[in-house]
Scaffold this motif. Structure first.
Motif, PDB file in Angstrom:
ATOM      1  N   LEU A  99       0.840  -1.208   0.000  1.00  0.00           N
ATOM      2  CA  LEU A  99       0.000   0.000   0.000  1.00  0.00           C
ATOM      3  C   LEU A  99       0.871   1.253   0.000  1.00  0.00           C
ATOM      4  O   LEU A  99       0.609   2.217  -0.725  1.00  0.00           O
ATOM      5  CB  LEU A  99      -0.928   0.004   1.231  1.00  0.00           C
ATOM      6  N   LEU A 100       1.938   1.210   0.828  1.00  0.00           N
ATOM      7  CA  LEU A 100       2.847   2.345   0.909  1.00  0.00           C
ATOM      8  C   LEU A 100       3.522   2.618  -0.442  1.00  0.00           C
ATOM      9  O   LEU A 100       3.586   3.750  -0.923  1.00  0.00           O
ATOM     10  CB  LEU A 100       3.906   2.071   1.986  1.00  0.00           C
ATOM     11  N   SER A 107       1.565  11.262 -10.065  1.00  0.00           N
ATOM     12  CA  SER A 107       0.684  12.442 -10.201  1.00  0.00           C
ATOM     13  C   SER A 107       1.398  13.779  -9.906  1.00  0.00           C
ATOM     14  O   SER A 107       0.913  14.852 -10.235  1.00  0.00           O
ATOM     15  CB  SER A 107      -0.539  12.292  -9.284  1.00  0.00           C
ATOM     16  N   ILE A 108       2.551  13.740  -9.289  1.00  0.00           N
ATOM     17  CA  ILE A 108       3.210  14.998  -8.879  1.00  0.00           C
ATOM     18  C   ILE A 108       3.635  15.861 -10.064  1.00  0.00           C
ATOM     19  O   ILE A 108       3.481  17.103 -10.024  1.00  0.00           O
ATOM     20  CB  ILE A 108       4.397  14.706  -7.899  1.00  0.00           C
ATOM     21  N   PRO A 109       4.129  15.287 -11.192  1.00  0.00           N
ATOM     22  CA  PRO A 109       4.517  16.195 -12.324  1.00  0.00           C
ATOM     23  C   PRO A 109       3.310  16.982 -12.888  1.00  0.00           C
ATOM     24  O   PRO A 109       3.402  18.186 -13.166  1.00  0.00           O
ATOM     25  CB  PRO A 109       5.078  15.213 -13.376  1.00  0.00           C
ATOM     26  N   GLY A 110       2.232  16.293 -13.096  1.00  0.00           N
ATOM     27  CA  GLY A 110       1.028  16.960 -13.625  1.00  0.00           C
ATOM     28  C   GLY A 110       0.555  18.082 -12.711  1.00  0.00           C
ATOM     29  O   GLY A 110       0.158  19.167 -13.157  1.00  0.00           O
ATOM     30  N   TYR A 111       0.613  17.720 -11.436  1.00  0.00           N
ATOM     31  CA  TYR A 111       0.169  18.697 -10.445  1.00  0.00           C
ATOM     32  C   TYR A 111       1.088  19.919 -10.445  1.00  0.00           C
ATOM     33  O   TYR A 111       0.634  21.066 -10.404  1.00  0.00           O
ATOM     34  CB  TYR A 111       0.136  18.025  -9.063  1.00  0.00           C
ATOM     35  N   GLY A 157       3.977   5.429  -5.476  1.00  0.00           N
ATOM     36  CA  GLY A 157       3.945   5.370  -6.946  1.00  0.00           C
ATOM     37  C   GLY A 157       2.932   6.360  -7.503  1.00  0.00           C
ATOM     38  O   GLY A 157       3.190   7.078  -8.481  1.00  0.00           O
ATOM     39  N   LEU A 158       1.743   6.322  -6.861  1.00  0.00           N
ATOM     40  CA  LEU A 158       0.689   7.251  -7.302  1.00  0.00           C
ATOM     41  C   LEU A 158       1.156   8.692  -7.087  1.00  0.00           C
ATOM     42  O   LEU A 158       0.918   9.585  -7.912  1.00  0.00           O
ATOM     43  CB  LEU A 158      -0.612   6.995  -6.513  1.00  0.00           C
ATOM     44  N   PHE A 159       1.841   8.913  -5.961  1.00  0.00           N
ATOM     45  CA  PHE A 159       2.342  10.258  -5.675  1.00  0.00           C
ATOM     46  C   PHE A 159       3.339  10.704  -6.739  1.00  0.00           C
ATOM     47  O   PHE A 159       3.259  11.782  -7.289  1.00  0.00           O
ATOM     48  CB  PHE A 159       2.979  10.265  -4.270  1.00  0.00           C
ATOM     49  N   LEU A 160       4.301   9.796  -7.010  1.00  0.00           N
ATOM     50  CA  LEU A 160       5.316  10.112  -8.020  1.00  0.00           C
ATOM     51  C   LEU A 160       4.680  10.272  -9.412  1.00  0.00           C
ATOM     52  O   LEU A 160       5.138  11.063 -10.228  1.00  0.00           O
ATOM     53  CB  LEU A 160       6.392   9.007  -8.068  1.00  0.00           C
TER      54      LEU A 160
END
Length: 1592
Positions: free
Chosen positions: A1569-1570, A1580-1584, A1575-1578
């Motif tokens: 989960l971590l 989605s972070i560029p788009g954000y 992974g999701l953070f990494l």
């Protein structure tokens, strides 16, 4: 002594009979879940027990018999091998668990020739480091002719279960035997004979071009059932091997002899050249200062057949070691050593296979082993001299061709191949050596005589001479004044010391015997005996001390000296052979041990026959020397022999009778003074008269078909022979004849002849009207000599009559009563001799009688004979027989029996005659009993005869009235009442076994062991382990039975075939007493002078009797079927009546329990011989007789011991022990008092206790103690069971089993007896054993989990009762036990039949599908429980087991923790319980198995409940198997893990994965989960960021 006597007795008969082996059970076998079979192997014969499944302690109780017909010494060397084999069947040979080996001789040397209920230790021959492999309990017995197997007193079960205290080992052998290596080193051989024909040699020579030795030898050694061979040395008379054969065997070994054999290798068939036996007992000492077997290096001399080679050697058996060798064959240099192995050493070789290795030669061995240089002995020159003083009794069958005698020692002197090559430069043989070697040898041996003796050639043969007729049987050679001589030079290793020591020990033994006899006569105390003994043996002791440290001795020589061993296992000089040759053929021989004729300067060391004139009898060689041909003397020689070192030979003529002059060989020349003579001329001779006083003979061999002989005696002395008159038809001739031999010439000095006169030979023959007289037997005697200057008077003259034993071969053939005197004729001629009486009996002609001073002094005797009872004849043609009784020429005839078939009794009971007999009882002549049949016209036919040799038992002696046991006839018998219980107790027979105990073994009377009298006295019954006759003197207290013989006696054995010659039996009584009778006897009331001592005898009219025969059981029957079993049934025969119990045969049993009674009516005396036979039932063909026993009922019926019906120990009117006799105790007592002329019985006033029939109890007590009554008392036959041997006429003398039985007889004129007692075998009681398996714990975990690698087991429990393996039951499986815990709640149900008294389960089943009917087995009740690990795709794994003896097993532990291995290890020390008493028991028991090191280990624990119910109880409250109805058990509360994974995979995953790895799973899930969030953070972070930057 008994052992040696029995063996020599067998050597005569030439065969042993059988070996019986009972395999009872095995215990503590090493292995898991075995199916053991026991293999019993003797020689080449193998027999197997049945297979027992899944057990380490199988019970067999199977009996095997091995029949053999070989000589005893061959039999004793055979190996008995017991092996346990696992999983043997038709397709598989099985794997060997362990073996036990022992030779037959070891068994035969035991008491009673048997081991009984002993435990054999098994060891693995392929792995000597493994230790004990288990135990077999067995009985082994060796049975020869005439042997009876006596079963020892049975110890109780617990004693026999003590394995360590009852091992199958002879006394003195330790229980812990160690492995050892036996090294037999073979160095070389010498003097081998030709083993091929000269024709073959010439063919080989033509092809190969060289002359080769005609033998290809190798050595074969056999020990403990194993064989080892050396390499073959091609074409060599003197082969050199230098090899050793190594055996690995337990020490001390139970196989006593090693067989070493030189064999000739041949393409067709290897042949033995010679055989030598090494007895390990003679080359070792097991005492405190003992030593391991050791021998040599030493030469072993081998003897066998004569040395000329023939294709079919008739004496080949002699080369195999069977019988006495008749010629020297070869000698072998060998040594034996033993090394105890350390089985813990890592480099040890664990197999026991025989190995053959090379060794260094003897000279290197001497160097490296630091042996003395002459360890095998220094070669020296020996000289043998012989002189033939007389050659008489030469068998006339040889023919009248010229006869010569040859003497040989080794190959020296042998005319066939005595010129064979020497073995080395040191050792030479005669007649053909080159001169250089000869000279070298002579310089080595006796330098001072080299010049004189360089030309000395041995003379080994006497000159041929034509024989002269002595009488119709024998020739003699005319060696009158000229005595031929022979002499031989030979070269041997100087090992005289061995022979000297042996001679010393022989002389010590002879001195001890003579001293013992003289001190016995003088009655000297033991102190005086010891002092004299020490003084006499001092010179021998000094010699021994001086010799101990002498060089040139092997280790065995030194040890023998220390321990004074008499045997001589290491040979030195070979034996001397004397051969008689006729027409260049070897006819007869004598073998003389070289030690007996060896000279020494010390008198104690000299051989007993050295330098002495000895009588030597020649015999036929090999098998010819046995049987009738061997009884004839081939020749009798008076032979003088001397053997010694050549340098000591100056005294070699000293022992000859004086008065001779030497004649040298013609070529000797004048200068050779030391050359021995070729003949001796005697100038000095003495003239004698021999008087042979031939009085009588007795018990002679029956040589005619009538059963008698017509004997005459022939007396031989020197070259003279005379015969007595022929006495017709007698076995006990009284010749009363003096034979006078005039002018007997003997050579030598008178004083020498007086000390050692020549022997006299007496031969007894049977005169036949047609053909040659038949030989009966022979005896030897020495005359009493009177010189012309001695007075003819006491104490030496006149000589006393003596008995001389007559021999026929090795068997006795009677006795001769005679005396012999040799009187010297001096200057005055015969006139100076004691005068001879003239013939006294005109009818006998000029026959001189035995003179008065020598014949016995006679006294008048009165002889009464009582022909009161019948004559039993087995001839159908006899009709009017008569008995003639004769003694010393006087006799009496009975009245004629008018019609033998209707009544064989005599009408006049007592006859008497008066006769003069010698006062000396030993000289009494025999009594002859003859039965003749009177035919028409006054003809008489001899039916049968009997000779009574000893009259001592018939001499009447008056009672001693001063003794305490004497009471006059006027005294009465008074009985007084006292406490009945005390009387009852006193009447118990202490020496018998309790009836209950006995019947518990035989299964006879129901509940016998529980029945007691109200006073607490148990019923006892006497059990005789022999015939009743042997306990009561054959019931010949007033009546004697004489077997009547007819037909020629058999030569097979001493009396083995006499039974075939019995044609009938005469019954009567004899009594002899001096006249006149004392007044006391004749004055007694009612004395009839015509009846003599037979005043009150019973009538002998025919009497009708009811005979009731009880047959209890038979034991150890000889197998009659191919399967080694029998189907026995009983047949009873009495007169013409026969009862066959064929329909009740017992299938496949050698120990059947019959439990039957049979009633037969008979009339005495016509039907008095009862025959009880055991037959073997056969489906096809006639039934075979196993064995039978015969009982003379008439003797029992009339005996004073009252053998009609046994006297019980208690008087009971009701119940199982009801009084059987129609006469009550009081009536029996009154009858006995009347017959004994005793007033009474008188019953006194009543005592404390008033009981009905007290008179009967009191009378019975008196009857049980009747032997204590003065004058008339004797032991009455008690209530009993007798054990009788079963014999088969086809196998005479060999017991075929034993039968236990008893006989009751009731006269028909008395009140009828009650019904017969029911002695039928107990019927087994039906039981049901319910075993509930509750739980297991700590079961070892066998499997590894596929997923997790965790240890687990799929546990189930298996159980069965021993003997019912096919009915084994399993619980369900407890899967995936992780802790060894299993829950079952599972019930086993085992129904079985049980004999409470014998403590055995009875099983009846067919042995195989081909069996006709069921066989009954009795086995101990043992419950086996096993724990297993279940496998799906491979065989289940055995984990552990426990076996519980239901009669005695340890109480279960209350909890699993308290349950330990000690419950099995210390089983004997823990208190035990019986399920038959406890009925219900619950507890924990350990499962055990053995690990790789054969150590016992705990493999689990089981909680079980045992519940025993009878069949009736089981029917009332039935239960179901497993957890079924009725009375179902609860389902076990098992953990969910115990489910099978493929039935519920989700549950399995939950338990096996989640249960063990849940934290790991949770951590992994959290980490995933971590990582996912990261992974999701990494992701989605560029788009954000873009959005933020661009401000979207």
């Amino acid at each position: 002594k008994k052992y040696l006597a029995k063996v020599s007795h067998w050597l005569e008969s030439g065969s042993l009979e059988f070996i019986s082996i009972t395999v009872v059970e095995a215990r503590q076998l090493i292995g898991l879940n075995m199916d053991p079979v026991v293999c019993v192997e003797i020689g080449d014969d193998k027999k197997y027990t049945s297979m027992k499944e899944s057990t380490n302690c199988p019970y067999y109780n199977e009996y095997f018999v091995f029949d053999f017909h070989v000589p005893p010494h061959v039999m004793f060397d055979k190996i008995i091998k017991l092996s346990v084999i696992h999983s043997k069947n038709l397709l598989r040979s099985g794997t060997l668990v362990g073996t036990f080996k022992m030779d037959v001789g070891t068994v035969y040397s035991q008491p009673e020739h048997q081991f009984y209920h002993k435990w054999a230790i098994l060891s693995d021959p392929d792995d000597i480091t493994a230790g004990c492999k288990g135990y077999i309990k067995c009985d082994i017995a060796v049975v020869g002719k005439g042997d009876n197997i006596k079963t020892p007193h049975k110890a109780n079960e617990t004693d026999e279960d003590d394995i360590e205290g009852n091992l199958l080992l002879p006394e003195g052998i330790p229980a812990e035997r160690q492995w050892a290596r036996f090294y037999v080193k073979i160095y070389r051989a010498e003097g081998l004979p030709k083993m091929n024909t000269s024709i073959m040699a010439n063919v080989k020579k033509a092809f190969i071009g060289e002359n080769r030795d005609l033998v290809d030898p190798y050595v074969q050694v056999q020990f403990a059932g194993q064989k080892g061979k050396t390499s073959v040395q091609k074409s060599s008379y003197e082969p050199i091997w230098n090899e050793q054969i190594v055996f690995t065997e337990l020490f001390p070994p139970l196989c006593k002899r090693m067989k070493v054999q030189i064999r000739d290798s041949d393409k067709v068939n290897d042949v033995a050249i010679g055989t030598h036996f090494v007895d390990l007992r003679k080359i070792s000492n097991d005492g405190d200062k003992g030593f391991l077997p050791t021998m040599g290096p030493a030469w072993a001399n081998m003897y066998g057949s004569t040395r000329q080679y023939t294709l079919m050697d008739e004496h080949q058996d002699l080369n195999e070691g069977l019988g006495e060798g008749v010629s020297f064959r070869a000698r072998l240099l060998l040594s034996v050593a033993v090394e105890i192995l350390d089985t813990t050493a890592p480099e040890i070789m664990s197999s026991t296979e025989v190995q053959v290795e090379g060794v260094s030669n003897i000279s290197e061995l001497i160097r490296y082993m630091q042996l003395p240089l002459d360890a095998t002995g220094k070669i020296d020159e020996f000289f043998l001299f012989g002189s033939f003083l007389e050659a008489t009794m030469i068998d006339r069958k040889i023919g009248d061709k010229t006869i010569s005698f040859e003497i040989t020692i080794g190959n020296y002197g042998n005319q066939i191949d005595g010129v064979s090559k020497p073995s080395s430069a040191k050792k030479k043989k005669k007649d053909g050596e080159n001169e250089e070697e000869e000279n070298e040898l002579i310089q080595n041996s006796s330098e001072d005589e080299a010049d004189e003796e360089s030309d000395l050639v041995s003379v080994s043969c006497t000159p041929p001479m034509k024989p002269v007729i002595t009488d119709r049987n024998y020739f003699h050679l005319p060696y009158f004044a000229k005595k031929p001589c022979v002499y031989i030079k030979s070269w041997w290793q100087d090992q005289r010391r061995r022979l000297y020591n042996s001679n010393m020990m022989d002389k010590i033994a002879d001195k001890l015997v003579s001293m013992h006899l003289s001190f016995q006569r003088a009655k000297v105390g033991s102190r005086g005996l010891t002092l004299t003994f020490c003084r006499r043996l001092q010179p021998c002791e000094q010699l021994r001390e001086a010799d101990v440290n002498q060089a040139g001795r092997t280790k065995l020589d030194r040890e023998r000296l220390k321990s004074c061993m008499r045997e001589m296992p290491q040979h030195s000089i070979p034996d001397v052979f004397v051969w008689m040759m006729s027409n260049n053929k070897r006819i007869a021989y004598a073998r003389i041990p070289s030690k007996d004729i060896l000279y020494s300067i010390v008198d104690e060391e000299t051989g007993k026959d050295c330098g002495k004139v000895k009588a030597v009898f020649l015999k036929l060689p090999g098998k010819k020397g046995f049987g009738p041909a061997g009884w004839t003397v081939q020749a009798k020689l008076e032979l003088y022999l001397w053997l010694g070192l050549n340098k000591q030979r100056k005294d070699f003529l000293n022992g000859l009778p004086n008065g001779f002059e030497e004649i040298k060989a013609a070529q000797a020349g004048p200068g050779l003074q030391s050359v021995p003579p070729v003949s001796l001329i005697y100038n000095m001779k003495q003239v004698f008269q021999l008087r042979a006083h031939m009085y009588q003979a007795r018990s002679l061999f029956a040589a005619d078909s009538s059963g008698l002989s017509d004997p005459f005696a022939r007396v031989f002395f020197s070259t003279h022979s005379q015969v007595t008159e022929v006495l017709s038809e007698t076995l006990c001739p009284t010749w009363d004849q003096l034979l006078v031999f005039d002018d007997v010439e003997l050579f030598g000095e008178a004083s020498e002849l007086r000390d050692d006169p020549p022997i006299i030979v007496v031969e007894i023959y049977d005169q036949d009207t047609v053909g040659k007289a038949e030989f009966i037997g022979r005896t030897f005697a020495k005359p009493t000599i009177k010189m012309c200057d001695e007075h003819y008077g006491p104490p030496r003259f006149p000589p006393q009559l003596e008995y001389y034993q007559v021999y026929r071969g090795n068997c006795t053939a009677g006795e001769l009563l005679a005396a012999f005197e040799l009187l010297q004729i001096g200057q005055g001629g015969r006139a100076d001799l004691p005068p001879l009486e003239g013939p006294t009996d005109s009818e006998r002609g000029p026959i001189l009688p035995v003179p008065l001073g020598i014949r016995p002094v006679l006294t008048l005797f009165h002889f009464s004979s009582r022909d009161s009872l019948p004559l039993l004849l087995f001839f159908s043609l006899v009709d009017r027989p008569r008995v003639d009784i004769e003694c010393a020429g006087r006799g009496v005839q009975s009245v004629l029996i008018q019609n033998y078939k209707k009544n064989p009794n005599f009408s006049i009971l007592v006859k008497w005659f008066e006769v003069d007999l010698p006062e000396n009882e030993l000289l009494h002549p025999p009594l002859n009993i003859r039965v003749v049949d009177c035919r028409a016209f006054g003809r008489y036919i001899l039916v049968g005869s009997h000779a009574v040799t000893s009259l001592r038992r018939f001499i009447y002696s008056t009672p001693d009235k001063t003794s305490t046991n004497w009471a006059t006839a006027g005294e009465g018998l008074y009985l007084y009442f006292c406490d009945i219980s005390l009387l009852a107790r006193s009447s118990v027979v202490e020496s018998g076994r309790a009836a209950g105990e006995y019947m518990s073994h035989t299964g006879t009377i129901k509940n016998q062991h529980t029945c007691r009298y109200k006073h607490g006295v148990s019923v006892h019954m006497q059990v005789y382990n022999k015939e009743l006759e042997s306990e009561y003197g054959n019931f010949e207290d007033w009546l004697h039975t004489f077997n009547l013989y007819r037909g020629k006696a058999g030569d097979d054995d001493e009396h083995a075939l006499d039974d075939d010659r019995i044609v009938g039996r005469f019954k009567g009584s004899l009594c002899m007493y001096k006249l006149p009778l004392s007044e006391e006897i004749t004055r007694e009331a009612g004395f009839d002078p015509n009846m003599g001592m037979f005043q009150s005898i019973p009538h002998n009219d025919p009497i009708n009797v009811l005979v009731r025969v009880y047959v209890v059981r038979a034991t150890d029957l000889h197998p009659a079927d191919i399967n080694g079993k029998a189907d026995p049934y009983v047949v009873i025969k009495l007169g013409k009546s026969e009862v066959k119990d064929k329909e009740n045969y017992i299938s496949k049993q050698l120990n059947p329990v019959f439990g039957k009674s049979f009633d037969i009516e008979a009339t005495f005396p016509m039907e008095s011989m009862l025959t009880v036979s055991v037959y073997d039932w056969d489906l096809v063909g006639t039934d075979d007789l196993i064995g039978e026993t015969k009982i003379d009922l008439e003797n029992r019926f009339y005996s004073k011991y009252r053998a009609t019906c046994g006297i019980s120990s208690n008087y009971s009117v009701h119940g199982y022990n009801v009084w059987r006799d129609p006469m009550k105790p009081s009536q029996i007592l009154a009858k006995l008092c009347k017959e004994g002329k005793t007033d009474g019985p008188h019953y006194g006033p009543g005592g404390k206790v008033k009981v009905k029939q007290t008179e009967e109890h009191l009378a019975l007590t008196v009857l049980n103690h009747w032997e204590e009554i003065p004058r008339v008392g004797c032991k009455l036959v008690p209530e009993h069971v007798e054990t009788r041997p079963l014999l088969n006429p086809d196998k005479p003398g060999i017991e075929q089993g034993r039968i236990e039985m008893w006989v009751d007889m009731f006269p028909m004129d008395m009140p009828a007896p009650g019904p017969a007692i029911d002695i039928s075998p107990r019927k087994p009681k039906r039981y049901e054993l319910r075993v509930i398996i509750w739980n297991t714990d700590e079961v070892i975990l066998e499997d590894d989990d596929y997923f997790t690698g965790e240890k687990s087991s799929d546990i189930f429990v298996r159980g069965w009762l021993k003997g019912q393996q096919e009915d084994k039951q399993d619980t369900d499986v407890h899967y995936h036990s992780l802790t060894g815990e299993g829950n079952f709640n599972w019930r086993f149900v085992f129904p079985f039949d049980y004999l409470m008294a014998e403590e055995k389960i009875v099983i009846s089943k067919k042995e195989s599908m081909f069996s006709w009917d069921e066989t009954e087995y009795k086995i101990p009740p043992r419950l086996t429980l096993q724990v297993w690990d279940a496998d799906h795709f491979s065989a289940d794994d055995f984990l552990g087991a426990i076996e519980l003896d239901l009669n005695r097993f340890p109480r279960g532990a209350k909890t699993a923790k308290q349950c330990s291995l000690d419950m099995i290890r210390n089983e004997h020390e823990l208190p035990t319980i019986s399920i038959f008493k406890q009925k219900r028991v619950k507890g924990w028991w350990p499962f055990v198995a053995r690990d790789e090191n054969d150590e016992m280990e705990l493999t689990g624990k089981v909680e079980a409940e045992l519940h025993l119910v009878t069949a009736e109880e089981a029917e009332k409250s039935p239960v179901g198997l497993g957890r079924n109805e009725p009375d179902p058990l609860e389902k076990p509360n098992r953990p969910d893990t115990s489910l099978m994974w493929f039935l519920s995979p989700l549950k399995s995953i939950r338990y096996f994965i989640w249960h063990n790895y849940r934290w790991l799973i949770l951590k992994v899930l959290g980490l995933i989960l971590l990582l996912l969030m990261l992974g999701l953070f990494l992701y989605s972070i560029p788009g954000y960021l873009v959005k933020k930057i661009l401000g979207a």
